[in-house]
Design a protein around this motif. Structure first.
Motif, PDB file in Angstrom:
ATOM      1  N   ASP A  67      43.928  33.891  35.688  1.00  0.00           N
ATOM      2  CA  ASP A  67      43.922  35.084  35.024  1.00  0.00           C
ATOM      3  C   ASP A  67      42.670  35.652  35.441  1.00  0.00           C
ATOM      4  O   ASP A  67      42.393  37.058  35.488  1.00  0.00           O
ATOM      5  N   SER A  72      43.794  42.828  34.905  1.00  0.00           N
ATOM      6  CA  SER A  72      44.084  42.848  33.609  1.00  0.00           C
ATOM      7  C   SER A  72      44.404  44.292  33.196  1.00  0.00           C
ATOM      8  O   SER A  72      43.234  44.909  32.850  1.00  0.00           O
ATOM      9  N   GLU A  74      45.376  45.954  30.579  1.00  0.00           N
ATOM     10  CA  GLU A  74      44.953  46.220  29.205  1.00  0.00           C
ATOM     11  C   GLU A  74      43.450  46.322  29.105  1.00  0.00           C
ATOM     12  O   GLU A  74      42.727  47.119  28.502  1.00  0.00           O
ATOM     13  N   LEU A  75      42.617  45.286  29.479  1.00  0.00           N
ATOM     14  CA  LEU A  75      41.440  45.126  29.468  1.00  0.00           C
ATOM     15  C   LEU A  75      40.660  46.352  30.402  1.00  0.00           C
ATOM     16  O   LEU A  75      39.853  47.095  29.722  1.00  0.00           O
ATOM     17  N   GLU A  76      41.393  46.649  31.496  1.00  0.00           N
ATOM     18  CA  GLU A  76      40.695  47.909  32.219  1.00  0.00           C
ATOM     19  C   GLU A  76      40.772  49.162  31.493  1.00  0.00           C
ATOM     20  O   GLU A  76      39.998  49.986  31.508  1.00  0.00           O
ATOM     21  N   ASN A  78      41.164  49.596  28.291  1.00  0.00           N
ATOM     22  CA  ASN A  78      40.315  49.480  27.031  1.00  0.00           C
ATOM     23  C   ASN A  78      38.709  50.114  27.741  1.00  0.00           C
ATOM     24  O   ASN A  78      38.021  50.603  26.967  1.00  0.00           O
ATOM     25  N   LEU A  79      38.414  49.223  28.455  1.00  0.00           N
ATOM     26  CA  LEU A  79      36.906  49.440  29.029  1.00  0.00           C
ATOM     27  C   LEU A  79      36.737  50.833  29.543  1.00  0.00           C
ATOM     28  O   LEU A  79      35.594  51.581  29.382  1.00  0.00           O
ATOM     29  N   HIS A  88      33.759  47.885  33.459  1.00  0.00           N
ATOM     30  CA  HIS A  88      35.276  48.114  34.150  1.00  0.00           C
ATOM     31  C   HIS A  88      34.919  47.935  35.624  1.00  0.00           C
ATOM     32  O   HIS A  88      35.990  47.387  36.151  1.00  0.00           O
ATOM     33  N   VAL A  91      34.947  44.245  36.253  1.00  0.00           N
ATOM     34  CA  VAL A  91      36.197  43.483  35.865  1.00  0.00           C
ATOM     35  C   VAL A  91      37.292  44.051  36.900  1.00  0.00           C
ATOM     36  O   VAL A  91      38.016  43.135  37.382  1.00  0.00           O
TER      37      VAL A  91
END
Ligand code: UTP
Length: 287
Positions: A67, A72, A74-76, A78-79, A88, A91
């Motif tokens: 992982d 990711s 979703e995480l990207e 969100n940031l 961002h 990640v």
């Protein structure tokens, strides 16, 4: 056989017993030094040495490593939406850093066995091996220092450091002779008792091997600690063909145990451009 060195193996399937309970469900290679897991430092070092075909030999906690180097979305997103551009960037960079393959070592039968698990993926090529819990901070990346000697010789090359006499029982220790300015290794002993090491030079988790190593690993018996020891196979390799050592220029942190990990975090934390001053103030107040 080709000497274009691009493949590198990261054994990360050990039990990490010195670091329990932290390593009960997480591989020690995922433990962070300041803000990055150890394995990311290792992969960045490999890439800086031109080794961009990476294989992880994993056991428990495989998902965490996969992982970490995966996208990711979703995480990207969100940031990005939150305007956290610097995070961002960090990640998304790690997710796009390199394509990785994963192999499972089903039982932790030793470092030698973990390396052997990668044989089908490596094939008949020279390859690197890096132990990410040994963190090396250096101007020239440690794997590149090895690579320079490999490119001159086409031979196997092992990263070395001098260690204090009372610590030899923690390492694979080597004996070396000068050969036209290179250190040619003739003997390797895994974790010898204090006073019985062939020199003060220890192997510190950076290696380049010819594929002959795999043949030798296949019939290496269990050694110290009941494990299939990489050191035993290297000792046999050195009897058949030249194996060179390189004293690594740089700072080394044995971050695979709690004290070494704390030291690495403290020193790299003190140097960190964002956190260094605050950390120094907190430490001073607590002395
Ligand atoms: P270590 O001896 O430092 O790791 O192995 P360990 O066995 O996880 O730690 P302790 O001694 O129990 O605390 C060196 C490297 O070899 C890997 C480890 O993950 C580490 O990177 N390894 C070791 C394997 O991948 N498989 C094994 O069976 C043993």
């Amino acid at each position: 056989m080709t000497h274009t060195l691009r493949k590198i193996v990261f054994p990360a399937a050990g039990l990490g017993t010195r670091f329990l309970p932290a390593t009960k469900a997480t591989p020690k290679e995922m433990m962070p030094i300041v803000d990055k897991p150890l394995i990311q430092y290792g992969v960045e070092e490999a890439l800086a040495a031109g080794m961009d075909e990476v294989i992880m030999v994993t056991g428990r906690g495989k998902r965490a490593i996969e992982d970490h180097f995966d996208i990711s979305a979703e995480l990207e997103a969100n940031l990005h939406e939150a305007g956290k551009d610097a995070l961002h960037e960090k990640v998304s960079t790690v997710a796009r850093m390199v394509d990785m393959s994963y192999i499972r070592q089903k039982h932790a039968m030793g470092l030698g066995h973990a390396v052997l698990c990668a044989a089908p993926w490596v094939g008949d090529e020279c390859f690197g091996v890096s132990l990410a819990d040994e963190l090396v901070v250096s101007d020239v990346p440690a794997m590149k220092q090895l690579r320079q000697v490999h490119e001159k010789t086409g031979a196997s090359v092992i990263g070395l450091a001098r260690v204090p006499a009372e610590e030899v029982n923690r390492y694979g220790m080597v004996k070396a002779e000068d050969e036209n300015g290179l250190l040619r290794l003739s003997e390797m002993v895994e974790k010898p008792p204090v006073g019985e090491a062939p020199s003060d030079m220890a192997m510190i988790g950076r290696y380049i091997f010819t594929p002959r190593l795999f043949e030798l690993l296949k019939n290496t018996e269990k050694g110290a600690g009941g494990e299939i020891q990489l050191t035993d196979a290297i000792a046999r390799l050195a009897k058949e063909e030249p194996v060179y050592g390189v004293l690594i220029e740089g700072e080394r942190f044995d971050a695979g145990n709690p004290l070494g990990f704390l030291i690495a975090n403290t020193i790299l934390g003190l140097r960190h451009p964002e956190f260094g001053d605050s950390l120094r103030a907190v430490i001073k107040n607590n002395l």
